[in-house]
Design a protein around this motif. Structure first.
Motif, mmCIF file in Angstrom:
data_model
loop_
_atom_site.group_PDB
_atom_site.id
_atom_site.type_symbol
_atom_site.label_atom_id
_atom_site.label_comp_id
_atom_site.label_asym_id
_atom_site.label_seq_id
_atom_site.Cartn_x
_atom_site.Cartn_y
_atom_site.Cartn_z
ATOM 1 N N ALA A 101 -1.273 -7.317 0.088
ATOM 2 C CA ALA A 101 -2.001 -7.458 1.341
ATOM 3 C C ALA A 101 -1.410 -6.623 2.387
ATOM 4 C CB ALA A 101 -2.134 -8.893 1.737
ATOM 5 N N PHE A 102 -0.044 -6.750 2.610
ATOM 6 C CA PHE A 102 0.664 -6.180 3.546
ATOM 7 C C PHE A 102 0.615 -4.516 3.446
ATOM 8 C CE2 PHE A 102 4.934 -4.257 4.980
ATOM 9 C CZ PHE A 102 4.735 -4.620 6.297
ATOM 10 N N ASP A 157 -5.252 0.029 6.575
ATOM 11 C CA ASP A 157 -6.391 -0.198 7.477
ATOM 12 C C ASP A 157 -5.943 0.144 8.892
ATOM 13 O OD1 ASP A 157 -7.845 -0.970 5.300
ATOM 14 O OD2 ASP A 157 -7.699 -3.065 5.552
ATOM 15 N N TYR A 158 -4.534 -0.528 9.327
ATOM 16 C CA TYR A 158 -4.387 -0.117 10.622
ATOM 17 C C TYR A 158 -4.063 1.205 10.986
ATOM 18 C CZ TYR A 158 -1.330 -0.051 14.723
ATOM 19 O OH TYR A 158 -0.791 0.326 15.809
ATOM 20 N N THR A 216 -2.332 -3.039 2.351
ATOM 21 C CA THR A 216 -3.787 -3.027 2.541
ATOM 22 C C THR A 216 -3.901 -2.846 4.152
ATOM 23 O OG1 THR A 216 -4.648 -3.599 0.793
ATOM 24 C CG2 THR A 216 -5.973 -3.843 2.465
ATOM 25 N N GLU A 217 -3.101 -3.937 4.838
ATOM 26 C CA GLU A 217 -3.089 -4.099 6.282
ATOM 27 C C GLU A 217 -2.666 -3.035 7.003
ATOM 28 O OE1 GLU A 217 -4.091 -6.068 9.793
ATOM 29 O OE2 GLU A 217 -4.792 -6.546 7.789
ATOM 30 N N ARG A 251 -6.289 -10.686 3.739
ATOM 31 C CA ARG A 251 -5.916 -10.266 5.250
ATOM 32 C C ARG A 251 -5.150 -11.220 6.056
ATOM 33 N NH1 ARG A 251 -8.297 -5.679 7.200
ATOM 34 N NH2 ARG A 251 -8.318 -5.536 9.636
ATOM 35 N N LEU A 260 2.368 -8.828 8.613
ATOM 36 C CA LEU A 260 2.933 -7.619 9.533
ATOM 37 C C LEU A 260 3.490 -7.997 10.959
ATOM 38 C CD1 LEU A 260 2.450 -4.653 9.996
ATOM 39 C CD2 LEU A 260 0.099 -5.243 10.816
ATOM 40 N N ALA A 297 -1.719 -10.835 4.996
ATOM 41 C CA ALA A 297 -1.195 -9.486 5.799
ATOM 42 C C ALA A 297 -0.742 -9.390 6.926
ATOM 43 C CB ALA A 297 -2.226 -8.330 5.176
ATOM 44 N N SER A 298 -1.878 -10.131 7.658
ATOM 45 C CA SER A 298 -1.511 -10.128 9.400
ATOM 46 C C SER A 298 -0.371 -10.970 9.494
ATOM 47 C CB SER A 298 -2.817 -10.735 9.757
ATOM 48 O OG SER A 298 -4.092 -9.826 9.410
ATOM 49 N N THR A 299 -0.114 -11.976 8.761
ATOM 50 C CA THR A 299 1.156 -12.712 9.059
ATOM 51 C C THR A 299 2.281 -11.921 8.685
ATOM 52 O OG1 THR A 299 -0.035 -14.727 8.509
ATOM 53 C CG2 THR A 299 2.087 -14.969 8.678
ATOM 54 N N GLU A 328 1.343 -11.106 -1.616
ATOM 55 C CA GLU A 328 1.419 -10.731 -0.083
ATOM 56 C C GLU A 328 2.077 -9.188 0.120
ATOM 57 O OE1 GLU A 328 3.793 -14.971 1.199
ATOM 58 O OE2 GLU A 328 4.879 -13.354 0.163
#
Length: 248
Positions: A33-34, A40-41, A36-37, A3, A10, A6-8, A30
């Motif tokens: 995760a990207f 989720d968003y 998935t992020e 996460r 995004l 992914a946050s990084t 990465e």
């Protein structure tokens, strides 16, 4: 950890111009995760999807409107200056309205009194009628009758026939049209005899060809100035379009 990655990713993606986002430069972890992020968003903020859809629809409408403006410009002579269509309203009007109509079309019938009010109430609109029968044999018969009237009896007779046809109740048949012509003190025999002529066919064929060029598949379709209006619109909307045309 994923996460955070992914946050990084995004955050970095949002900070970069669109062309700089290259998922091929991410590792598999990465990239997953990207994705998935993002998922989720969107689940947490579903309104974003609706906003995106609305923006897409707006852009599509704007693109269609511009394409229609281009079609009007490229077909201006056939729309506004042919030698076979009836011209009414104010022949010197500052805004020209063209209607493609089919007498059997319910929406054309619904638009008739509002279009009449628009033209008569304004006083400075030039109206052109394009006979565009696309709904079957009765529609073709009615348009042939109207065109034959214009060619044999003149513009005033055509206007009377047009108004009668668009408000006619019942089936369009040769017998019914003969009675209609007689009721309007027209030469019914001459009109009926002329309906099958090449001159009448040429008008319908020219209107069909123009319809294909303009990508017109339904009635009513209006051209108001340089704008196309596909389908019925109420009087107030037509008045707004005419006002906007005058401001351009």
């Amino acid at each position: 950890m994923l996460r955070l990655l992914a946050s990084t990713a995004l955050a970095a993606a949002l900070a970069l111009p669109a062309h700089a986002l290259d998922l091929t430069q991410m590792s598999d972890a990465e990239r997953e995760a990207f994705r998935t992020e993002i998922r989720d968003y969107l689940l947490d903020n579903p309104q974003v999807i609706m906003e995106a859809v609305a923006l897409l629809e707006q852009r599509q409408q704007e693109a269609q409107a511009q394409a229609d403006v281009d079609l009007v410009k490229s077909n201006a002579d056939a729309l506004f200056a042919d030698d076979h269509s009836w011209v009414g309203g104010n022949p010197e009007g500052d805004v020209t309205v063209v209607e493609f109509l089919d007498y059997t079309c319910g929406y054309c019938r619904h638009a008739f009194p509002e279009l009449t009010e628009l033209v008569e109430g304004d006083g400075n609109i030039r109206l052109i009628i394009k006979e565009f029968p696309i709904r079957g044999e009765e529609a073709v018969l009615a348009s042939r009758f109207a065109i034959a009237t214009l060619q044999t009896e003149g513009e005033d007779a055509y206007k009377n026939v047009h108004d009668a046809l668009i408000t006619f109740e019942g089936d369009y048949s040769e017998a019914a049209l003969t009675r209609l012509a007689t009721s309007l003190d027209l030469d019914a025999d001459a009109i009926i005899a002329h309906m099958a002529s090449d001159e009448v066919s040429d008008v319908i064929d020219a209107n069909y060809a123009l319809g294909r060029e303009m990508d017109i598949s339904g009635t009513p379709t209006f051209v108001m100035g340089d704008q196309m209006v596909r389908g019925y619109v109420p009087l107030e909307a037509m008045q707004q379009i005419v006002a906007a045309e005058r401001q351009d």
